[in-house]
Design a protein around this motif. Sequence first.
Motif, short mmCIF file in Angstrom:
data_model
loop_
_atom_site.label_atom_id
_atom_site.label_comp_id
_atom_site.label_asym_id
_atom_site.label_seq_id
_atom_site.Cartn_x
_atom_site.Cartn_y
_atom_site.Cartn_z
N VAL A 1 39.29 47.87 32.66
CA VAL A 1 40.42 48.41 32.62
C VAL A 1 41.11 48.69 33.84
O VAL A 1 42.18 47.94 34.18
N TRP A 2 40.14 49.06 35.04
CA TRP A 2 40.64 49.13 36.39
C TRP A 2 40.83 47.91 36.91
O TRP A 2 41.76 47.85 37.67
N ALA A 3 39.74 47.11 36.73
CA ALA A 3 39.76 45.89 37.35
C ALA A 3 40.91 44.95 37.07
O ALA A 3 41.60 44.39 37.83
N ASN A 4 41.11 45.09 35.86
CA ASN A 4 42.24 44.35 35.37
C ASN A 4 43.87 44.95 36.11
O ASN A 4 44.51 44.19 36.47
N ALA A 5 43.86 46.10 35.92
CA ALA A 5 45.19 46.88 36.51
C ALA A 5 45.30 46.47 38.03
O ALA A 5 46.36 46.28 38.43
N ALA A 6 44.01 46.55 38.73
CA ALA A 6 44.27 46.10 40.00
C ALA A 6 44.47 44.57 40.50
O ALA A 6 45.16 44.44 41.22
N THR A 7 43.32 43.90 39.90
CA THR A 7 43.39 42.67 40.39
C THR A 7 44.14 41.74 39.54
O THR A 7 44.65 40.41 40.12
N LYS A 8 44.76 41.99 38.28
CA LYS A 8 45.70 41.08 37.74
C LYS A 8 47.21 41.71 37.99
O LYS A 8 48.01 41.09 38.53
N THR A 9 47.48 42.82 37.11
CA THR A 9 49.00 43.42 36.98
C THR A 9 49.14 43.92 38.53
O THR A 9 50.44 43.36 38.89
N LEU A 10 48.66 44.63 39.17
CA LEU A 10 49.01 44.91 40.74
C LEU A 10 49.25 43.69 41.60
O LEU A 10 50.26 43.58 42.16
N ARG A 11 48.04 43.01 41.73
CA ARG A 11 47.97 41.93 42.56
C ARG A 11 48.86 40.74 42.22
O ARG A 11 49.83 40.28 43.28
N ASN A 12 49.04 40.35 41.18
CA ASN A 12 50.03 39.42 40.75
C ASN A 12 51.60 39.93 40.83
O ASN A 12 52.47 39.07 41.19
N GLY A 13 51.83 41.18 40.41
CA GLY A 13 53.04 41.77 40.50
C GLY A 13 53.60 41.93 41.89
O GLY A 13 54.75 41.28 42.16
N SER A 14 52.58 42.37 42.78
CA SER A 14 53.25 42.58 44.22
C SER A 14 53.31 40.93 44.71
O SER A 14 54.38 40.84 45.51
N ASP A 15 52.56 40.16 44.54
CA ASP A 15 52.68 38.64 44.74
C ASP A 15 53.95 38.21 44.51
O ASP A 15 54.68 37.36 45.10
N ALA A 16 54.49 38.41 43.08
CA ALA A 16 55.73 38.04 42.59
C ALA A 16 56.90 39.03 43.33
O ALA A 16 57.98 38.12 43.62
N VAL A 17 56.66 39.94 43.62
CA VAL A 17 57.78 40.65 44.44
C VAL A 17 58.06 39.77 45.79
O VAL A 17 58.97 39.62 46.14
N ILE A 18 56.93 39.80 46.35
CA ILE A 18 56.94 38.96 47.71
C ILE A 18 57.65 37.64 47.69
O ILE A 18 58.71 37.15 48.22
#
Length: 147
Positions: free
Chosen positions: A97-114
């Motif tokens: 759960v932690w890994a998915n939230a960090a490496t998918k949702t947070l990482r991809n989401g912040s990449d998309a903001v950039i």
Amino acid sequence: MIKNNKKWMAMALLGVTVVTMGMIANGIAKVTKGEKRPLSTENWMEHVVKPHCKALKEEIAAGPKTDDDWESLIEHAEILNETSYILMDDKRCPDAVWANAATKTLRNGSDAVIAAAQAKDAKAAATAFKGMTKSCKECHDKHKEDH
Ligand code: HEC
């Protein structure tokens, strides 16, 4: 009758023991920091994640206009993106759960903001920000205790 009482007492004692052990195990499982480095998760959340997330939200809501405005969005998002790596370092990550939230949702989401800020696309930035902040709830629901 007395014999039955003893049996019942033994069962009750066993029950209490199991529950207590569960609570202790739960306390140990709570992720407060990594293995070797001193940084607590709480400290990073309070002093890095929260202010940068808040700033990003406010700047997107205000509507970026100048090059500096867009650059500021990128800077906040970069720090949140780097957080997705820090949260996985030093054996801090306890489960999927932690890994998915960090490496998918947070990482991809912040990449998309950039990417949206680089393209100066306000609508895409707002959508990406919304997606990125799903990571907060995703991880907190399981790993953050409500005080
Ligand atoms: C992969 C897991 C994870 C993600 C993703 C995550 N957090 Fe957290 N966060 C935690 C944990 C664990 C705690 C509880 C730390 C503790 O109390 O020991 C926490 C606590 C917090 C706190 C409370 C800090 C305090 O002072 O007690 C804030 C604020 C916070 N997070 C903000 C955010 C925001 C905003 C996001 C999304 C952009 C986010 N977090 C994403 C794991 C995560």
